[in-house]
Design an enzyme around this catalytic site. Structure first.
Site, short mmCIF file in Angstrom:
data_model
loop_
_atom_site.label_atom_id
_atom_site.label_comp_id
_atom_site.label_asym_id
_atom_site.label_seq_id
_atom_site.Cartn_x
_atom_site.Cartn_y
_atom_site.Cartn_z
N HIS A 189 -4.78 -13.99 3.43
CA HIS A 189 -6.17 -14.27 3.81
C HIS A 189 -7.17 -13.70 2.80
CE1 HIS A 189 -7.05 -10.39 6.41
NE2 HIS A 189 -6.69 -10.11 5.18
N GLY B 116 0.81 -1.22 0.00
CA GLY B 116 0.00 0.00 0.00
C GLY B 116 0.84 1.26 0.00
#
Length: 365
Positions: free
Chosen positions: A267, A208
């Site tokens: 995940h 990010g």
């Protein structure tokens, strides 16, 4: 039917009553989230924080400019939030007046004070935005769908990543939420500096805006840190002497380094995609100078015995349902092991607790 009830014993009746309470507790559990959203939308944690001391109901409704007819409603909402440990109800004295009840921040609501070092209010903005929460209204349709659509795609007609790229408001929610969660990771890593010992370079994959990488680069100035994410994510982001931003696709290739960091990444993906990512990570840390590389994973291990507490387990299972909206999953110890075996990087790894519900996994290549 009336005569049948005569044959129900007192114990059976108690079980029925207990079952009813349990059912209603979960039937109305949506109030937990909606009251939390109301609290954050009204900036109540910030209001109490700025007040400098616990606030009475009168002070709170005056600040909120609540109509007199709604004061009782605020009282009932705050009573519910206090029962759920978001606020403490304390008694205070004001000048010559009688003691009054007042609302004080708890360790939970302190995490909702915007502008503080560890603020998770953006997570509330993201998860309780109707665009995202609507996905879970489609679980019945999704579970019978023979295709591979995610619940989010069933609800919105497109996958979450495509949706975010075309909707700046929700993209901001997503970026702010991940950045806020990264603050907690930084706090946890403060006591785990040993994982960076001996490393000269590290790539934060899908990092990010670099919240965690910036912390690592500042704490370990000898360590070359690379934030690797999609070109549109890292565009116009400026690095420092030992921090740089590189655009690319983790399914194609990952920059070479001594270590690769995957925080909250695996995940989000099914097993097949996770295997592809892990293999690219393995390629990135396999160097020719005979120095062992490693993959550092920060994620959930559902059955981690060192975190075996009912409340923590519940949080893990709830997060598992959160990522199901995009076909992601939280994994058990055995599921992680299976994943590592299929990615051919299972021979040497260890799992350690990191935060209340997160684990640290180190795979040595």
């Amino acid at each position: 039917m009336a005569s049948f009830s005569l044959f129900i014993s007192g114990r059976e009746a108690d079980e029925i009553f207990e079952g009813q309470v349990h059912l209603y507790k979960h039937l109305f559990a949506f109030f937990d989230s909606l009251c939390l959203k109301w609290c954050v939308d009204q900036s109540i944690p910030n209001i109490i924080h700025s007040h400098g001391q616990p606030m009475t109901l009168h002070e709170l409704v005056s600040t909120l400019k609540v109509p007199l007819a709604k004061v009782s409603g605020v009282h009932r909402l705050m009573r519910y939030l206090a029962h759920n440990r978001f606020f403490d109800i304390v008694r205070i004295s004001q000048e010559d007046e009688e003691e009054k009840e007042a609302y004080a921040l708890t360790c939970v609501s302190k995490l909702l004070v915007r502008g503080s070092d560890y603020c998770l209010a953006p997570m509330v903005d993201l998860m309780l935005d109707p665009t995202f929460s609507s996905s879970y209204q489609q679980l019945g349709k999704w579970i019978h769908d023979e295709g591979n659509q995610t619940p989010f795609a069933v609800a919105m007609g497109t996958d979450i990543w495509d949706f975010l790229s075309k909707n700046p408001k929700q993209m901001k929610y997503f970026n702010d939420a991940t950045a806020s969660d990264s603050q907690i990771i930084n706090l946890a890593l403060r006591d785990h500096g040993v994982i960076f010992e001996g490393l000269e370079s590290i790539v934060d994959v899908a990092g990010g805006t670099g919240m965690v990488a910036k912390y690592i680069s500042e704490t370990f100035p000898h360590l070359k840190c690379i934030v690797f994410d999609l070109p549109q994510v890292v565009k116009n982001l400026e690095g420092t002497n030992n921090l740089s931003f590189v655009g690319g696709n983790m399914f194609q290739s990952i920059p070479k380094a001594d270590a690769v960091l995957l925080k909250y990444i695996l995940h989000d993906w099914d097993d097949d995609n996770c295997i592809k990512i892990l293999k690219k990570c393995k390629d990135a840390v396999s160097s020719s100078n005979n120095k062992r590389g490693k993959i550092i994973i920060i994620d959930i291990v559902i059955d981690d015995e060192k975190q075996d507490q009912p409340e923590i387990t519940l949080a893990k299972l709830q997060l598992d349902l959160a990522v199901i909206a995009n076909n992601g999953k939280e994994r058990t110890t055995e599921e992680w092991k299976k994943l590592f075996m299929e990615a051919e990087c299972h021979q040497d790894y260890k799992i350690s607790p990191l935060t209340g519900h997160m684990s640290l996994i180190e795979i040595y290549i």
